[in-house]
Scaffold this motif. Sequence first.
Motif, PDB file in Angstrom:
ATOM      1  N   LEU A   1      51.947  37.200  31.099  1.00 58.53           N
ATOM      2  CA  LEU A   1      50.611  36.625  31.275  1.00 58.53           C
ATOM      3  C   LEU A   1      50.593  35.626  32.433  1.00 58.53           C
ATOM      4  O   LEU A   1      49.646  35.592  33.228  1.00 58.53           O
ATOM      5  CB  LEU A   1      50.149  35.955  29.983  1.00 58.53           C
ATOM      6  CG  LEU A   1      49.814  36.888  28.827  1.00 58.53           C
ATOM      7  CD1 LEU A   1      49.534  36.085  27.565  1.00 58.53           C
ATOM      8  CD2 LEU A   1      48.620  37.748  29.183  1.00 58.53           C
ATOM      9  N   LYS A   2      51.643  34.829  32.524  1.00 57.27           N
ATOM     10  CA  LYS A   2      51.732  33.851  33.611  1.00 57.27           C
ATOM     11  C   LYS A   2      51.769  34.560  34.966  1.00 57.27           C
ATOM     12  O   LYS A   2      51.082  34.175  35.909  1.00 57.27           O
ATOM     13  CB  LYS A   2      52.985  32.993  33.426  1.00 57.27           C
ATOM     14  CG  LYS A   2      53.132  31.907  34.444  1.00 57.27           C
ATOM     15  CD  LYS A   2      54.366  31.077  34.165  1.00 57.27           C
ATOM     16  CE  LYS A   2      54.538  30.003  35.226  1.00 57.27           C
ATOM     17  NZ  LYS A   2      55.761  29.221  35.009  1.00 57.27           N
ATOM     18  N   GLN A   3      52.560  35.623  35.054  1.00 61.59           N
ATOM     19  CA  GLN A   3      52.660  36.390  36.294  1.00 61.59           C
ATOM     20  C   GLN A   3      51.306  37.018  36.640  1.00 61.59           C
ATOM     21  O   GLN A   3      50.893  37.022  37.799  1.00 61.59           O
ATOM     22  CB  GLN A   3      53.727  37.467  36.147  1.00 61.59           C
ATOM     23  CG  GLN A   3      53.988  38.250  37.411  1.00 61.59           C
ATOM     24  CD  GLN A   3      55.060  39.307  37.203  1.00 61.59           C
ATOM     25  OE1 GLN A   3      55.470  39.567  36.083  1.00 61.59           O
ATOM     26  NE2 GLN A   3      55.500  39.918  38.284  1.00 61.59           N
ATOM     27  N   TYR A   4      50.604  37.518  35.641  1.00 60.48           N
ATOM     28  CA  TYR A   4      49.294  38.131  35.869  1.00 60.48           C
ATOM     29  C   TYR A   4      48.302  37.089  36.382  1.00 60.48           C
ATOM     30  O   TYR A   4      47.540  37.359  37.318  1.00 60.48           O
ATOM     31  CB  TYR A   4      48.797  38.766  34.572  1.00 60.48           C
ATOM     32  CG  TYR A   4      47.434  39.394  34.686  1.00 60.48           C
ATOM     33  CD1 TYR A   4      47.262  40.593  35.388  1.00 60.48           C
ATOM     34  CD2 TYR A   4      46.318  38.802  34.115  1.00 60.48           C
ATOM     35  CE1 TYR A   4      46.021  41.170  35.508  1.00 60.48           C
ATOM     36  CE2 TYR A   4      45.061  39.370  34.233  1.00 60.48           C
ATOM     37  CZ  TYR A   4      44.923  40.552  34.929  1.00 60.48           C
ATOM     38  OH  TYR A   4      43.687  41.115  35.047  1.00 60.48           O
TER      39      TYR A   4
ATOM     40  N   GLU B   1      45.145  34.557  40.849  1.00 64.56           N
ATOM     41  CA  GLU B   1      44.872  33.401  41.707  1.00 64.56           C
ATOM     42  C   GLU B   1      45.150  33.727  43.169  1.00 64.56           C
ATOM     43  O   GLU B   1      44.407  33.333  44.068  1.00 64.56           O
ATOM     44  CB  GLU B   1      45.712  32.207  41.254  1.00 64.56           C
ATOM     45  CG  GLU B   1      45.269  31.619  39.939  1.00 64.56           C
ATOM     46  CD  GLU B   1      46.166  30.488  39.479  1.00 64.56           C
ATOM     47  OE1 GLU B   1      46.993  30.009  40.295  1.00 64.56           O
ATOM     48  OE2 GLU B   1      46.042  30.090  38.314  1.00 64.56           O
ATOM     49  N   GLU B   2      46.230  34.459  43.419  1.00 63.64           N
ATOM     50  CA  GLU B   2      46.572  34.840  44.784  1.00 63.64           C
ATOM     51  C   GLU B   2      45.495  35.746  45.370  1.00 63.64           C
ATOM     52  O   GLU B   2      45.108  35.603  46.531  1.00 63.64           O
ATOM     53  CB  GLU B   2      47.927  35.540  44.784  1.00 63.64           C
ATOM     54  CG  GLU B   2      48.456  35.834  46.176  1.00 63.64           C
ATOM     55  CD  GLU B   2      49.834  36.465  46.129  1.00 63.64           C
ATOM     56  OE1 GLU B   2      50.079  37.367  46.954  1.00 63.64           O
ATOM     57  OE2 GLU B   2      50.636  36.055  45.270  1.00 63.64           O
ATOM     58  N   GLN B   3      44.999  36.672  44.559  1.00 62.99           N
ATOM     59  CA  GLN B   3      43.936  37.555  45.039  1.00 62.99           C
ATOM     60  C   GLN B   3      42.667  36.769  45.322  1.00 62.99           C
ATOM     61  O   GLN B   3      41.962  37.040  46.296  1.00 62.99           O
ATOM     62  CB  GLN B   3      43.661  38.652  44.004  1.00 62.99           C
ATOM     63  CG  GLN B   3      44.733  39.714  43.934  1.00 62.99           C
ATOM     64  CD  GLN B   3      44.456  40.754  42.859  1.00 62.99           C
ATOM     65  OE1 GLN B   3      43.525  40.621  42.071  1.00 62.99           O
ATOM     66  NE2 GLN B   3      45.285  41.802  42.838  1.00 62.99           N
TER      67      GLN B   3
ATOM     68  N   GLU C   1      40.686  36.477  48.898  1.00 55.07           N
ATOM     69  CA  GLU C   1      39.273  36.795  49.010  1.00 55.07           C
ATOM     70  C   GLU C   1      38.504  35.632  49.648  1.00 55.07           C
ATOM     71  O   GLU C   1      37.602  35.841  50.454  1.00 55.07           O
ATOM     72  CB  GLU C   1      38.688  37.114  47.629  1.00 55.07           C
ATOM     73  CG  GLU C   1      39.122  38.442  47.062  1.00 55.07           C
ATOM     74  CD  GLU C   1      38.591  38.677  45.652  1.00 55.07           C
ATOM     75  OE1 GLU C   1      37.876  37.831  45.115  1.00 55.07           O
ATOM     76  OE2 GLU C   1      38.932  39.732  45.091  1.00 55.07           O
ATOM     77  N   GLN C   2      38.875  34.418  49.295  1.00 55.86           N
ATOM     78  CA  GLN C   2      38.204  33.249  49.866  1.00 55.86           C
ATOM     79  C   GLN C   2      38.511  33.099  51.353  1.00 55.86           C
ATOM     80  O   GLN C   2      37.680  32.673  52.130  1.00 55.86           O
ATOM     81  CB  GLN C   2      38.606  31.991  49.113  1.00 55.86           C
ATOM     82  CG  GLN C   2      38.005  31.906  47.726  1.00 55.86           C
ATOM     83  CD  GLN C   2      38.488  30.673  46.959  1.00 55.86           C
ATOM     84  OE1 GLN C   2      39.309  29.923  47.442  1.00 55.86           O
ATOM     85  NE2 GLN C   2      37.942  30.502  45.771  1.00 55.86           N
ATOM     86  N   GLU C   3      39.751  33.436  51.730  1.00 57.82           N
ATOM     87  CA  GLU C   3      40.127  33.335  53.146  1.00 57.82           C
ATOM     88  C   GLU C   3      39.350  34.355  53.940  1.00 57.82           C
ATOM     89  O   GLU C   3      38.880  34.166  54.996  1.00 57.82           O
ATOM     90  CB  GLU C   3      41.622  33.580  53.306  1.00 57.82           C
ATOM     91  CG  GLU C   3      42.472  32.468  52.767  1.00 57.82           C
ATOM     92  CD  GLU C   3      43.961  32.761  52.882  1.00 57.82           C
ATOM     93  OE1 GLU C   3      44.328  33.863  53.371  1.00 57.82           O
ATOM     94  OE2 GLU C   3      44.763  31.935  52.460  1.00 57.82           O
TER      95      GLU C   3
END
Length: 100
Positions: A84-87, A92-94, A98-100
């Motif tokens: 779950l932590k990895q997911y 968050e990375e995605q 997307e924000q960048e």
Amino acid sequence: QTDPENTDYTMEHGATRNFQAEKLLEEEEKRLQKEREEEELNNPMKVLENRTKDSKLEMEVLENLQELKELNQRQANVDFEAMLKQYKELEEEQRRKEQE
């Protein structure tokens, strides 16, 4: 009326019995057990054959139990919290990309 000998009820007049598969199965098992015991009393070779069959069956059951234990251990080694932590980290990375 109650029938204590057979742990059942006997029908009087006007009653019908519903089909009871469990009772038939129990009666069949008792009958087979009696036949086996009578046969073993008269035939010592049959005793040996039955013991061999029983031991083979017991070994198969133990093997199946061991397989189930191994399967449970493999499933127990899965760390769901880490997954779950990895997911969440991937999400968050995605979002950052997307924000960048």
